[in-house]
Design an enzyme around this catalytic site. Sequence first.
Site, mmCIF file in Angstrom:
data_model
loop_
_atom_site.group_PDB
_atom_site.id
_atom_site.type_symbol
_atom_site.label_atom_id
_atom_site.label_comp_id
_atom_site.label_asym_id
_atom_site.label_seq_id
_atom_site.Cartn_x
_atom_site.Cartn_y
_atom_site.Cartn_z
ATOM 1 N N LYS A 181 0.841 -1.201 0.000
ATOM 2 C CA LYS A 181 0.000 0.000 0.000
ATOM 3 C C LYS A 181 0.882 1.260 0.000
ATOM 4 O O LYS A 181 0.587 2.226 -0.702
ATOM 5 C CB LYS A 181 -0.943 -0.009 1.215
ATOM 6 C CG LYS A 181 -2.066 -1.042 1.058
ATOM 7 C CD LYS A 181 -2.888 -1.274 2.313
ATOM 8 C CE LYS A 181 -3.873 -2.424 2.066
ATOM 9 N NZ LYS A 181 -4.673 -2.780 3.250
ATOM 10 N N GLN A 234 -4.999 -1.770 9.492
ATOM 11 C CA GLN A 234 -4.833 -3.080 8.859
ATOM 12 C C GLN A 234 -5.384 -4.182 9.768
ATOM 13 O O GLN A 234 -5.075 -4.230 10.953
ATOM 14 C CB GLN A 234 -3.341 -3.327 8.554
ATOM 15 C CG GLN A 234 -3.066 -4.579 7.742
ATOM 16 C CD GLN A 234 -3.631 -4.529 6.321
ATOM 17 O OE1 GLN A 234 -3.801 -3.455 5.739
ATOM 18 N NE2 GLN A 234 -3.932 -5.686 5.768
ATOM 19 N N ASP A 283 -11.240 2.332 3.353
ATOM 20 C CA ASP A 283 -11.485 0.892 3.240
ATOM 21 C C ASP A 283 -12.972 0.596 2.984
ATOM 22 O O ASP A 283 -13.322 -0.498 2.550
ATOM 23 C CB ASP A 283 -11.103 0.177 4.550
ATOM 24 C CG ASP A 283 -9.744 -0.506 4.482
ATOM 25 O OD1 ASP A 283 -9.312 -0.847 3.364
ATOM 26 O OD2 ASP A 283 -9.134 -0.713 5.554
HETATM 27 N N1 GUN Z 1 -6.699 -7.099 5.850
HETATM 28 C C1 GUN Z 1 -6.877 -7.815 4.714
HETATM 29 N N2 GUN Z 1 -7.426 -7.045 3.747
HETATM 30 C C2 GUN Z 1 -7.603 -5.823 4.293
HETATM 31 C C3 GUN Z 1 -8.119 -4.598 3.782
HETATM 32 O O1 GUN Z 1 -8.550 -4.466 2.647
HETATM 33 N N3 GUN Z 1 -8.103 -3.548 4.659
HETATM 34 C C4 GUN Z 1 -7.657 -3.661 5.932
HETATM 35 N N4 GUN Z 1 -7.726 -2.590 6.709
HETATM 36 N N5 GUN Z 1 -7.184 -4.786 6.426
HETATM 37 C C5 GUN Z 1 -7.150 -5.858 5.607
#
Ligand code: GUN
Length: 293
Positions: free
Chosen positions: A52, A96, A119
Site C-alpha cells: 500500500k 490493517q 477501506d
Molecule cells: N486485511 C486484509 N485485507 C484488508 C483490507 O482491505 N483492509 C484492511 N484494513 N485490512 C485488511
Amino acid sequence: MTIIDGKATATQIKNEIREEVKRMVERGERRPHLAAILVGHDGGSETYVKNKVLACEACGFQSTLIRYEDDVTERELMDEIARLNADDSIDGFIVQLPLPKHIDEQKVTEAINPDKDVDGFHPMNVGRMAIGLPAFVSATPLGILTLLQRYDIKTSGKKCVVLGRSNIVGKPMAQLMMQKQYGDATVTVCHSHTPDIKEECLRADIIIAAIGRPAFLTADMVKPGAVVVDVGTTRVPDATRKSGFRLQGDVDFESVAPKCSFITPVPGGVGPMTICMLMQNTLKARQNNSTHL
Ligand code: GUN
C-alpha cells in the site's frame, strides 16, 4: 476465452491517478495523503501494508505508516484514530486487519470518521452503499466491478452467482451487482449451507467466487461462455517454489478457463486491483467527493 489482466489494468489506473495528482499539484493543491495503522508483525499484513505504501509512491501520494506492537491497548489505538480523524492533513486512513484478540475490531472500525474510511468498512459506508447513496466501497468488490467495466462485460439483466457472504467481499459484491446503477444483474448468493451450488452456478452468466476454498469451482459447475471472477487467495504448499507455497484461487483455473468467455487468473486478476481501488478511494477522499464509481 479472454484472461482478464488485473495487473495491467491496475497499473493503468495507477498511472491515471498519478496524472490526476500531477494536475492537482500543478494547480497548487496538496497531494492526497493516506495513513495506515499496522499492529504487530504478521507476515501477510506486513506485505499488504508495504504494498500500500509502494502504491502511494506510484500514485504520487503522501503516505504515513503508524506502527504499534501486539501489546498495544484498545485505548491507545482509539486515541490514535481520534488523532487521525482530527488531522486535516490526512485524507484517509486504514487500520490493517486482523487485530490482536484483545482489541475489538468492530469498535475500532466504527471509530473511524466515515469521510476518511477509505477501506469502506464503516457501517455508515456499508449502509449508504447498500441503498445506492455515494459512499466509500470496499476495495475488492470495487476492483471487480471496475474490471468488468474496463473489459466491457455486460452485466445488466445477467444472472450472477456470488459464492461467499463475507462482509468485505460477498455481501457488498452482491449488493453492487444487484443495484441498477452498477451491476443491474439478478443475483444469487451461495454459501456453505446452500444445498445445490452446482445447479445455481450452471445457471449463471457471471460467477464471482469468494469462499476461500481452493479450486472449489470446477468445469462441471460452469455454463459455456460464462464470466468467472476468482477472489480466492489461499496459500497451498508447493515444493517447486522458493517460498514453499503458491496462491491458489477458488477456481480450478485449468479446467474452468477453456469454458469461459472471460476469467480472472490467480495471481494477477482481482488481487492487484484491490490496492489500486484503495488509491482511488484516497484520491476521492482528497477531492471531498464520495461518489466512488
Ligand atoms: N486485511 C486484509 N485485507 C484488508 C483490507 O482491505 N483492509 C484492511 N484494513 N485490512 C485488511
